[in-house]
Design an enzyme around this catalytic site. Structure first.
Site, PDB file in Angstrom:
ATOM      1  CE  LYS A 210      -3.883   2.031   2.625  1.00  0.00           C
ATOM      2  NZ  LYS A 210      -4.744   1.886   3.821  1.00  0.00           N
TER       3      LYS A 210
ATOM      4  CB  SER B 104      -8.075   3.760   2.967  1.00  0.00           C
ATOM      5  OG  SER B 104      -7.230   3.071   3.875  1.00  0.00           O
TER       6      SER B 104
ATOM      7  CB  SER C 129      -8.430   0.994   5.836  1.00  0.00           C
ATOM      8  OG  SER C 129      -9.087   2.229   5.808  1.00  0.00           O
TER       9      SER C 129
END
Lengths: 484, 478
Positions: free
Chosen positions: A76, A151, A175
């Site tokens: 990420k 997210s 997330s």
């Protein structure tokens, strides 16, 4: 190759059936073909990935390969990676080349993993749909007009679509788990303090936690083994030894007490999602577990509590992005105030600014007691709910999200409705507990997640329960059309 | 109308740790700009603070020294505000639960009773960097070397009633932190900084509105700034005006204070506990260890100097003003075997020479051992006090030890009575008129007239004759 587990791939690499360079190239080709549509990567590191793969091949031949030698993964874009742009999904850091590796990134380097690139995410991890990214929304591999969740939507979509073997994510209010549910993959948010936050760009420091996003619980166990452990550079990291997660996978579930919170399975929950969750619970009963109805009476307070605590911390954490030392700086500032106002005004997106405003307000003199302090008290009450529950049960299960992936743009103008996407996941962050999402029976062709919440540092039991279900079912094996 | 001044001080003492309070970067002063700022000090994305254990120990040492309560559980908080030399956009400080709670120190004013000044609290925090506004052609340079340097902020009660009391208190804290070895006390380099909260009121009345004075980087400026601020406030009130709560900067060149920012413009710092740092739990064992390792403190040492060496209160307090001076004196006295003599020389000749040369004690060309050895020669009558001054000068210029100089210059005092007697006889024989006058004079005038003969004898002996013996022999013969 793509349907194989990490350990099977590692075995093939060791046996010389194919090389890491070949494996890495295959993933890079898939990224080139599919990413323009999915938008799951912000940065693809083709050159360095192939170099890392070559190095891994040499090490494998030399017999001194690490646990993940030659396995292509993605991080990420919230994790700093030396020499590579680390944008956090924001215009603010669009030009930021990280000067160092996050703890998690260096752990994977040491284990020999190949970094394919950095995945898309909501800006500064603030969002539940990946639509707040400066780099545009991620599309759900199961349906191009649906969101991937957020997210960590880029990581979830990349794993689901086979654009990497596994990925890292971070979870502040859901997330990892919510995008895992939306994209039909396995995601684990460990206990707060299990994985070092050093080098992970902070959103809400007391809630943020990194974790693995994979195709199976077995892969997640291996990934977590690499990520977890004490790091002296993070004062909140736990000194607790790391359990042997893989060894615990096969344990029998006979007598496992599963708590099902009545507040999660109430009438407000979508009937079809409830039915999918129930189907999975029934499967656990068949595996020897016992279902216990429990109550988490402060569940309704989780979202409001979170939306004071997280913005408060973020309003302070994001102060360092001021246009002075790195990151976005406005053109020709008139004076210092103008530099601050325009650099931050132009560098941050709407959702980030909204949360900075909320947090600044909540911490202001005269409001602190009514908001921040009160939220801290409620946080204790929410933790107490879980403490009481874990005296009666070993694990808690319920839905990960109240719906399947919704349409792109559907909630973009309705922040409160968007915030309610995390209604079931937020409490685990507030309490610091480990939580997991695994795929169960889809609804209308879209994935549904079962959430598992464990006691502190009981990731082993979570992975065990998830693995046993995945051995008895094949929901986690389903792949979206885009990946065929 | 009568006015009473009320003063409280906030002192920032830079702790003498090797590395910063939340990072491993060096704290050494004077390095190239930004050469001592690591990614943590620069507030790079993703970095986290880790507390320096030594800074905590130093803070506890201070707390124990002023008999303060030590916070068993203290919490770091973020003080949020934007400034280019504050990289994170917040300063990590302590707010609700400081490491050092309520304590007190005693100050002594000349001719006054000792007075106790309350210390409200002392807390740990990090320093900011520096903004450099010159030499950048309309731009501002930022040096983050100082960012993250550990500070102990020591907050007093509003217990002081004059600028002199404020200075005495500041000096006392300065003395304590130096004795403890937790701060080098260098005010020029900013290692020890004072801010003063000043207000006036009718005697015994409710507290007046205060102004906070900044930029007081010497004790002299501290005293001066308070005095002119008190005058300003009294003039203002007596002229029908009102004091507003504000921060004022002292300008030493213009000798005035000027408003920097008012309360209306003041920041709302939005303090909240720093989620990146766990609360600091101080164990009893650590406090005990600190107590056991505690060096002798200035008050105790002053009392001991009076008791053990028979020094007067004034001398004892001058000699214990700082640890270096007290150590120097004690070593000199030990070598010389005469504490009073050592005290006179350290405070007199040595201090004078240092002042004249503009040197710090630590830079003195004459060490405590050397000075003590010379004093030993006064004690054993090898040297007279007067000749000793010559020897001291020679030592100051690096001509060797006292014994070497005495030997080389033939400065040994004449104590042989027959030798002195011969000179006395010679002088008396050469000055028959003065002898006759002396003998005819009345007793009142005689002591003054004797000086002439003493002078002549000393001149003849090149100053080496023992003055007491010269006196005695002259009196006998006249």
């Amino acid at each position: 190759m793509r349907s194989q587990s990490i350990s099977a791939l590692a075995q093939s690499l060791r046996a010389g059936e194919f090389s890491s360079v070949e494996l890495t190239r295959e993933y890079l080709d898939r990224i080139a073909a599919l990413n323009p549509q999915l938008n799951s990567y912000i940065t693809v590191c083709e050159e360095s990935a192939l170099q890392e793969a070559e190095l891994a091949d040499r090490r494998i031949r030399g017999g001194d390969a690490g646990l993940l030698a030659g396995i292509p993964i993605a991080h990420k874009d919230i994790f700093c990676s030396e020499g590579v742009r680390t944008s956090c999904g924001s215009r603010m850091l669009d030009n930021f080349i990280a000067p160092y590796d996050a703890h998690v990134v260096s752990r994977f380097r040491e284990a020999g993993a190949v970094m394919l690139g950095k995945t898309n995410m909501d800006e500064f991890a603030m969002g539940s749909s990946n639509e707040t990214s400066y780099y545009g929304a991620v599309r759900n591999p199961w349906h191009p007009e649906r969101v991937a969740g957020g997210s960590s939507g880029g990581s979830a979509a990349a794993v689901a679509a086979g654009l990497c073997v596994a990925a890292t994510g971070t979870d502040t209010g859901g997330s990892i788990r919510q995008p895992a549910a939306f994209c039909g993959i396995t995601g684990l948010k460990p206990t707060y303090g299990r994985v070092s936050r050093f080098g992970m760009i902070a959103f809400a420091s007391s809630l943020d936690q990194g974790g693995p996003m994979t195709r199976s619980a077995e892969d997640a166990a291996l990934m977590l083994e690499v990520m977890a452990g004490f790091d002296e550079r993070d004062s909140t990291s736990a000194e607790q030894p790391v359990a042997d997660y893989r060894a615990a996978l096969e344990q029998d579930l006979k007598g496992l007490r599963i708590g099902v919170p009545k507040e999660y399975m109430d009438a407000a929950l979508d009937e079809e999602i409830a039915a999918s969750v129930q189907l999975a619970l029934d499967e656990y009963v068949r595996l020897g577990a016992e279902l216990v109805e429990i109550s988490l009476p402060n569940t309704h307070l989780a979202v409001p509590t979170y939306y004071v605590v997280a913005p408060a911390e973020c309003s302070s954490n994001l102060s360092r992005f001021d246009g002075v030392r790195y990151g976005y700086r406005c053109r020709e500032p008139k004076d210092l105030e103008d530099l601050y106002k325009r650099s931050r005004g132009e560098g941050f997106g709407q959702e980030v600014k909204r949360r900075i405003m909320i947090g600044t307000y909540a911490l202001s003199a005269g409001y602190y007691d009514a908001y921040y302090l009160k939220a801290q008290k409620l946080r204790h009450r929410i933790s107490d709910d879980f403490r009481a529950a874990f005296e009666k049960v070993d694990l808690i299960m319920g839905p990960t999200a109240p719906s399947t992936a919704f349409g792109l743009g559907e909630k973009a103008d309705d922040p409160v409705n968007m915030y309610l996407c995390d209604i079931y996941t937020i409490a685990a962050n507030l309490a610091g507990l480990p939580g997991m999402s695994i795929p169960v029976r889809p609804v209308d062709g879209m994935p549904v997640g079962l959430q598992l919440i464990g006691n502190y540092f009981d990731e082993g039991r979570l992975l065990n329960a998830a693995h046993r279900l995945q051995q008895e079912s094949n929901w986690h094996l389903a792949t979206p059309v885009t990946s065929e | 109308m009568q006015w009473e001044t009320v003063i409280g001080l906030e002192i920032h003492a830079q702790l003498a740790t090797k590395s910063k309070i939340f990072s491993g970067a060096s704290t050494a002063y004077g390095a190239e700009p930004n050469s001592q700022a690591c990614s943590i000090d620069l507030a790079m994305p993703g970095v986290l603070p880790v507390l320096n254990r030594e800074a905590v120990r130093m803070a506890i040492t201070f707390g124990v020294a002023i008999n303060a309560e030590i916070g068993r559980r203290s919490v770091f908080a973020r003080k949020n505000y934007f400034y280019p030399d504050l990289p994170k956009g917040y300063q990590i400080s302590q707010f609700e639960l400081p490491i050092v709670g309520r304590g007190e120190v005693e100050i002594l004013l000349e001719d006054a009773e000792p007075k106790r000044i309350g210390v409200t609290r002392a807390h740990l925090e990090e320093d900011a960097g520096k903004s450099l506004h010159e030499d950048f052609h309309g731009m501002t340079g930022i040096d983050l070397n100082r960012a993250g340097t550990p500070l102990l902020e020591i907050v007093s009660e509003p217990d002081m009633r004059s600028a002199r009391e404020a200075v005495a208190y500041a000096r006392k804290i300065h003395q304590i932190v130096q004795y403890l070895g937790i701060c080098d006390g260098n005010m020029q380099e900013g290692s020890f900084r004072c801010d003063a909260n000043v207000s006036v009121r009718p005697p015994g009345g409710p507290l007046g509105t205060r102004a906070e004075l900044k930029n007081l980087n010497s004790f002299r400026f501290l005293e001066r700034a308070i005095n002119i601020e008190v005058e300003r406030q009294i003039d203002l009130i007596e002229g029908g005006g009102k004091v507003v709560q504000e921060t004022r900067l002292y300008d030493a060149d213009r000798d005035e204070t000027r408003a920097m920012r008012s309360k209306e413009e003041a920041n709302d710092y939005r303090y909240f506990p720093d989620p990146d740092l766990l609360p600091v739990e101080v164990e009893e064992g650590l406090i005990e260890a600190v107590r056991e390792a505690m060096p002798e403190l200035p008050d105790a040492r002053r009392e001991r100097f009076q008791r053990e060496f028979g020094l007067g209160a004034y001398d004892a307090s001058v000699l214990t003003a700082n640890r270096g001076l007290a150590d120097f004196f004690e070593q000199t006295a030990q070598v010389a075997g005469d504490a009073k003599l050592a005290a006179n020389w350290v405070m007199g000749e040595l201090s004078g020479a240092l002042n004249k040369a503009g040197l710090e004690l630590a830079e003195s060309p004459v060490t405590a051992d050397r000075l003590g050895e010379m004093l030993l020669r006064i004690v054993d009558k090898t040297l007279s006090g007067k000749i000793a001054k010559q020897v001291f000068e020679a030592m100051w210029l690096g001509e060797g030890s006292a014994d070497e100089i005495i030997e080389a210059r033939g400065l040994k005092q004449i104590t042989d009575s027959s030798a002195i007697e011969a000179v006395v006889d010679e002088v008396l024989a050469a000055n028959p008129e003065q002898v006759a006058n002396y003998r005819a004079a009345d007793d009142k005038k005689k002591p003054k007239m004797l000086g002439f003969f003493v002078g002549q004898v000393m001149k003849q002996s090149k100053g080496k004759a023992n003055p007491q013996q010269v006196n005695q022999l002259l009196l006998k013969k006249l």
